[in-house]
Design a protein around this motif. Structure first.
Motif, PDB file in Angstrom:
ATOM      1  N   LYS A 115      48.249   0.957  -8.489  1.00 21.69           N
ATOM      2  CA  LYS A 115      48.000   0.358  -9.787  1.00 21.69           C
ATOM      3  C   LYS A 115      48.643  -1.025  -9.840  1.00 21.69           C
ATOM      4  O   LYS A 115      49.752  -1.226  -9.324  1.00 21.69           O
ATOM      5  CB  LYS A 115      48.565   1.245 -10.891  1.00 21.69           C
ATOM      6  CG  LYS A 115      47.892   2.609 -10.977  1.00 21.69           C
ATOM      7  CD  LYS A 115      48.492   3.442 -12.095  1.00 21.69           C
ATOM      8  CE  LYS A 115      47.797   4.801 -12.176  1.00 21.69           C
ATOM      9  NZ  LYS A 115      48.379   5.646 -13.258  1.00 21.69           N
ATOM     10  N   GLN A 121      52.324  -1.264 -10.831  1.00 21.16           N
ATOM     11  CA  GLN A 121      53.292  -0.831  -9.829  1.00 21.16           C
ATOM     12  C   GLN A 121      53.597  -1.970  -8.860  1.00 21.16           C
ATOM     13  O   GLN A 121      54.763  -2.218  -8.518  1.00 21.16           O
ATOM     14  CB  GLN A 121      52.748   0.377  -9.068  1.00 21.16           C
ATOM     15  CG  GLN A 121      52.573   1.621  -9.918  1.00 21.16           C
ATOM     16  CD  GLN A 121      51.731   2.677  -9.243  1.00 21.16           C
ATOM     17  OE1 GLN A 121      51.085   2.411  -8.232  1.00 21.16           O
ATOM     18  NE2 GLN A 121      51.730   3.873  -9.799  1.00 21.16           N
ATOM     19  N   ARG A 181      60.621   3.727 -13.016  1.00 21.38           N
ATOM     20  CA  ARG A 181      59.540   4.707 -12.898  1.00 21.38           C
ATOM     21  C   ARG A 181      58.366   4.139 -12.100  1.00 21.38           C
ATOM     22  O   ARG A 181      57.770   4.841 -11.260  1.00 21.38           O
ATOM     23  CB  ARG A 181      59.080   5.133 -14.285  1.00 21.38           C
ATOM     24  CG  ARG A 181      58.012   6.232 -14.265  1.00 21.38           C
ATOM     25  CD  ARG A 181      57.768   6.794 -15.653  1.00 21.38           C
ATOM     26  NE  ARG A 181      57.344   5.754 -16.592  1.00 21.38           N
ATOM     27  CZ  ARG A 181      58.096   5.257 -17.561  1.00 21.38           C
ATOM     28  NH1 ARG A 181      59.349   5.671 -17.730  1.00 21.38           N
ATOM     29  NH2 ARG A 181      57.628   4.319 -18.365  1.00 21.38           N
ATOM     30  N   LEU A 182      58.027   2.882 -12.335  1.00 24.02           N
ATOM     31  CA  LEU A 182      56.937   2.248 -11.584  1.00 24.02           C
ATOM     32  C   LEU A 182      57.257   2.176 -10.095  1.00 24.02           C
ATOM     33  O   LEU A 182      56.388   2.413  -9.249  1.00 24.02           O
ATOM     34  CB  LEU A 182      56.675   0.842 -12.140  1.00 24.02           C
ATOM     35  CG  LEU A 182      56.008   0.781 -13.515  1.00 24.02           C
ATOM     36  CD1 LEU A 182      56.089  -0.634 -14.076  1.00 24.02           C
ATOM     37  CD2 LEU A 182      54.553   1.240 -13.424  1.00 24.02           C
ATOM     38  N   ARG A 200      59.328   4.226  -8.444  1.00 18.23           N
ATOM     39  CA  ARG A 200      59.261   5.588  -7.897  1.00 18.23           C
ATOM     40  C   ARG A 200      57.813   6.014  -7.649  1.00 18.23           C
ATOM     41  O   ARG A 200      57.503   6.625  -6.618  1.00 18.23           O
ATOM     42  CB  ARG A 200      59.940   6.570  -8.858  1.00 18.23           C
ATOM     43  CG  ARG A 200      61.453   6.506  -8.864  1.00 18.23           C
ATOM     44  CD  ARG A 200      62.052   7.751  -9.506  1.00 18.23           C
ATOM     45  NE  ARG A 200      61.573   7.944 -10.878  1.00 18.23           N
ATOM     46  CZ  ARG A 200      62.175   7.419 -11.949  1.00 18.23           C
ATOM     47  NH1 ARG A 200      63.253   6.667 -11.804  1.00 18.23           N
ATOM     48  NH2 ARG A 200      61.687   7.654 -13.155  1.00 18.23           N
ATOM     49  N   ASP A 201      56.927   5.686  -8.589  1.00 17.35           N
ATOM     50  CA  ASP A 201      55.516   6.030  -8.418  1.00 17.35           C
ATOM     51  C   ASP A 201      54.916   5.312  -7.218  1.00 17.35           C
ATOM     52  O   ASP A 201      54.123   5.898  -6.463  1.00 17.35           O
ATOM     53  CB  ASP A 201      54.723   5.668  -9.686  1.00 17.35           C
ATOM     54  CG  ASP A 201      55.090   6.553 -10.873  1.00 17.35           C
ATOM     55  OD1 ASP A 201      54.759   6.155 -12.011  1.00 17.35           O
ATOM     56  OD2 ASP A 201      55.711   7.625 -10.658  1.00 17.35           O
ATOM     57  N   ASP A 236      56.022   6.976  -4.039  1.00 16.26           N
ATOM     58  CA  ASP A 236      55.272   8.222  -3.818  1.00 16.26           C
ATOM     59  C   ASP A 236      53.902   7.937  -3.225  1.00 16.26           C
ATOM     60  O   ASP A 236      53.423   8.655  -2.337  1.00 16.26           O
ATOM     61  CB  ASP A 236      55.125   8.988  -5.144  1.00 16.26           C
ATOM     62  CG  ASP A 236      56.434   9.598  -5.620  1.00 16.26           C
ATOM     63  OD1 ASP A 236      56.533   9.921  -6.827  1.00 16.26           O
ATOM     64  OD2 ASP A 236      57.360   9.757  -4.786  1.00 16.26           O
ATOM     65  N   ILE A 237      53.259   6.880  -3.690  1.00 16.14           N
ATOM     66  CA  ILE A 237      51.910   6.573  -3.234  1.00 16.14           C
ATOM     67  C   ILE A 237      51.919   6.065  -1.795  1.00 16.14           C
ATOM     68  O   ILE A 237      51.120   6.493  -0.960  1.00 16.14           O
ATOM     69  CB  ILE A 237      51.256   5.535  -4.165  1.00 16.14           C
ATOM     70  CG1 ILE A 237      50.980   6.166  -5.534  1.00 16.14           C
ATOM     71  CG2 ILE A 237      49.956   5.000  -3.563  1.00 16.14           C
ATOM     72  CD1 ILE A 237      50.498   5.192  -6.577  1.00 16.14           C
TER      73      ILE A 237
END
Length: 297
Positions: free
Chosen positions: A4, A7, A36-37, A39-40, A43-44
């Motif tokens: 995104k 991110q 949070r962005l 961390r996301d 993960d991706i």
């Protein structure tokens, strides 16, 4: 893999600002939102991008390489995702050397010719990168040899000093400052100042030197050390560089000592604990010899 834009924006903000707090201010969001962005994103892409060292957030080697690709490709998120996959699966199969531009010619170029010559049993990859990227690649054993600008980080590296000198102001022979014994930040307020990139330790020291002035130069140009030399020789402005870069560029300029004095050092760095490689020892010795006597053969 679907990234995104927000991110990627958060990642770029943290890399450029140096921390979550400054990144949150730049994005006009809260610190938890930035965290949070990030961390996301981790993960991706399935990579750890930052590690906490004390109170600091330190980018990993993968983050530094990913950032380079993001800056190059950020308009195409699909390409960025592919770059992350390529970085994660990368394996080093050849003898790899990373060098800052100022040391490629004549020093590294000449040393490789003298030491390796026509030996066909030594596969080489030579990358030209900025010092920050090279340090991190050496840390991760991705480079067998790094040739970089000096930094306090050298204390925790397997480093060999190649050469040290002080920063100079480079200008045309007929420039109004060419007769000065020294050049200070205050002398440059009415000039276009040619500055090395923000990843250069010299740039960091120059920013500190100019920060104490009430005024800043009316114009600046940020580029590589060699381009600073070339543009200075062409009369585009005053380049703040070092003697090694001037010799590498072969620029015909007047070089005036810059004050406050800023030491510019070059180091050869190797992975800590790595097996000694004789040909790299020879390359380092040859470069030190050339730089110590300022030979350009």
């Amino acid at each position: 893999m679907k990234l995104k834009p927000r991110q990627v924006e958060a990642f770029r903000a943290v890399m450029m600002a140096g921390g979550i707090t400054a990144a949150a201010d730049a994005m006009n969001v809260t610190q938890p939102a930035v965290s949070r962005l990030i961390r996301d994103l981790e993960d991706i892409v399935q990579m750890t991008l930052f590690e906490r060292v004390g109170a600091r957030l330190v980018p990993t080697a993968e983050a530094t390489q990913f950032y380079r690709e993001v800056e190059r490709l950020y308009l195409g998120l699909d390409q960025i995702a592919q770059a992350a996959d390529d970085i994660r699966l990368h394996k080093n199969t050849v003898l790899r050397i990373g060098s800052v531009t100022s040391l490629v010619r004549p020093y590294l170029h000449r040393a490789i010719i003298d030491v390796i010559g026509d030996r066909l049993d030594i596969p080489l990859v030579i990358d030209v990168e900025n010092s920050r990227y090279i340090w991190d690649m050496v840390d991760q054993n991705r480079y067998d040899l790094g040739l970089v600008f000096g930094s306090p980080r050298m204390a925790d590296k397997n480093a060999v000093l190649l050469h040290s000198s002080n920063a100079v102001a480079a200008m045309t022979m007929d420039h109004r400052l060419a007769s000065r014994h020294v050049v200070t930040p205050n002398d440059l307020l009415d000039e276009r100042v040619l500055l090395p990139g923000r990843n250069s330790p010299l740039r960091l020291a120059l920013d500190r030197a100019f920060s104490i002035e009430e005024q800043q130069p009316i114009s600046t140009m940020e580029t590589s050390m060699l381009n600073c030399c070339y543009f200075a020789a062409a009369g585009m402005g005053v380049g703040l560089v070092d003697q090694t870069s001037l010799r590498s560029a072969g620029a015909q300029v007047m070089a005036i000592p810059f004050e406050p004095k800023i030491e510019v050092s070059y180091y050869a760095v190797r992975p800590v604990g790595a097996q000694r490689i004789a040909v790299l020892d020879e390359l380092i010795a040859r470069m030190r010899s050339m730089m110590s006597v300022e030979e350009l053969t």
